[in-house]
Scaffold this motif. Structure first.
Motif, mmCIF file in Angstrom:
data_model
loop_
_atom_site.group_PDB
_atom_site.id
_atom_site.type_symbol
_atom_site.label_atom_id
_atom_site.label_comp_id
_atom_site.label_asym_id
_atom_site.label_seq_id
_atom_site.Cartn_x
_atom_site.Cartn_y
_atom_site.Cartn_z
ATOM 1 N N UNK A 36 -8.519 11.331 -1.342
ATOM 2 C CA UNK A 36 -9.158 10.007 -1.339
ATOM 3 C C UNK A 36 -8.385 9.013 -2.198
ATOM 4 N N UNK A 37 -7.714 9.493 -3.218
ATOM 5 C CA UNK A 37 -6.984 8.604 -4.112
ATOM 6 C C UNK A 37 -5.891 7.829 -3.372
ATOM 7 N N UNK A 38 -5.197 8.495 -2.469
ATOM 8 C CA UNK A 38 -4.128 7.792 -1.740
ATOM 9 C C UNK A 38 -4.672 6.932 -0.609
ATOM 10 N N UNK A 39 -5.868 7.239 -0.146
ATOM 11 C CA UNK A 39 -6.442 6.477 0.964
ATOM 12 C C UNK A 39 -7.109 5.178 0.526
ATOM 13 N N UNK A 40 -7.473 5.085 -0.733
ATOM 14 C CA UNK A 40 -8.237 3.921 -1.182
ATOM 15 C C UNK A 40 -7.476 3.018 -2.143
ATOM 16 N N UNK A 41 -6.252 3.339 -2.446
ATOM 17 C CA UNK A 41 -5.459 2.524 -3.376
ATOM 18 C C UNK A 41 -4.826 1.354 -2.640
ATOM 19 N N UNK A 42 -5.050 0.143 -3.097
ATOM 20 C CA UNK A 42 -4.414 -1.015 -2.447
ATOM 21 C C UNK A 42 -2.976 -1.195 -2.934
ATOM 22 N N UNK A 43 -2.199 -0.120 -2.831
ATOM 23 C CA UNK A 43 -0.789 -0.137 -3.220
ATOM 24 C C UNK A 43 0.006 0.533 -2.110
ATOM 25 N N UNK A 44 1.282 0.684 -2.336
ATOM 26 C CA UNK A 44 2.109 1.359 -1.331
ATOM 27 C C UNK A 44 1.744 2.836 -1.185
ATOM 28 N N UNK A 45 0.963 3.381 -2.131
ATOM 29 C CA UNK A 45 0.525 4.776 -2.014
ATOM 30 C C UNK A 45 -0.390 4.978 -0.812
ATOM 31 N N UNK A 46 -0.952 3.899 -0.320
ATOM 32 C CA UNK A 46 -1.814 4.034 0.872
ATOM 33 C C UNK A 46 -1.004 4.559 2.058
ATOM 34 N N UNK A 47 0.298 4.311 2.049
ATOM 35 C CA UNK A 47 1.156 4.844 3.111
ATOM 36 C C UNK A 47 1.187 6.370 3.068
ATOM 37 N N UNK A 48 1.152 6.936 1.858
ATOM 38 C CA UNK A 48 1.061 8.397 1.734
ATOM 39 C C UNK A 48 -0.255 8.891 2.329
ATOM 40 N N UNK A 49 -1.306 8.139 2.084
ATOM 41 C CA UNK A 49 -2.603 8.496 2.646
ATOM 42 C C UNK A 49 -2.597 8.436 4.160
ATOM 43 N N UNK A 50 -1.947 7.437 4.711
ATOM 44 C CA UNK A 50 -1.877 7.319 6.171
ATOM 45 C C UNK A 50 -1.065 8.462 6.775
ATOM 46 N N UNK A 51 -0.036 8.904 6.073
ATOM 47 C CA UNK A 51 0.717 10.069 6.546
ATOM 48 C C UNK A 51 -0.186 11.295 6.584
#
Length: 69
Positions: A36-51
């Motif tokens: 959930x941390x990578x899916x909800x961060x409004x940073x470039x880490x959201x790309x990791x979540x999308x992967x």
């Protein structure tokens, strides 16, 4: 639903879904717990979540295709 995606910030959520045997995602074992941390961060880490979402959906497609044969 055919697939259920759950954030790991909800304790016990996967277990709650797994009790619902009438749902196809439970029967087909296509419930995925994601970071959930990578899916909800409004940073470039959201790309990791999308992967991670894409990997889970690819795995679900493969499982569902095998079951359909």
């Amino acid at each position: 639903p055919n697939v259920i995606l759950i954030g790991n910030d909800v304790s016990g959520a996967a277990g709650i879904w797994n009790e619902r045997r009438e749902i196809e995602a439970v029967e087909m074992q296509t419930i995925y717990v994601l970071n959930a941390d990578t899916l909800t961060r409004p940073t470039t880490r959201i790309l990791d979540g999308m992967q991670e979402v894409c990997r889970a959906l690819d795995a679900a497609r493969e499982r569902l295709a095998v079951a359909a044969r």
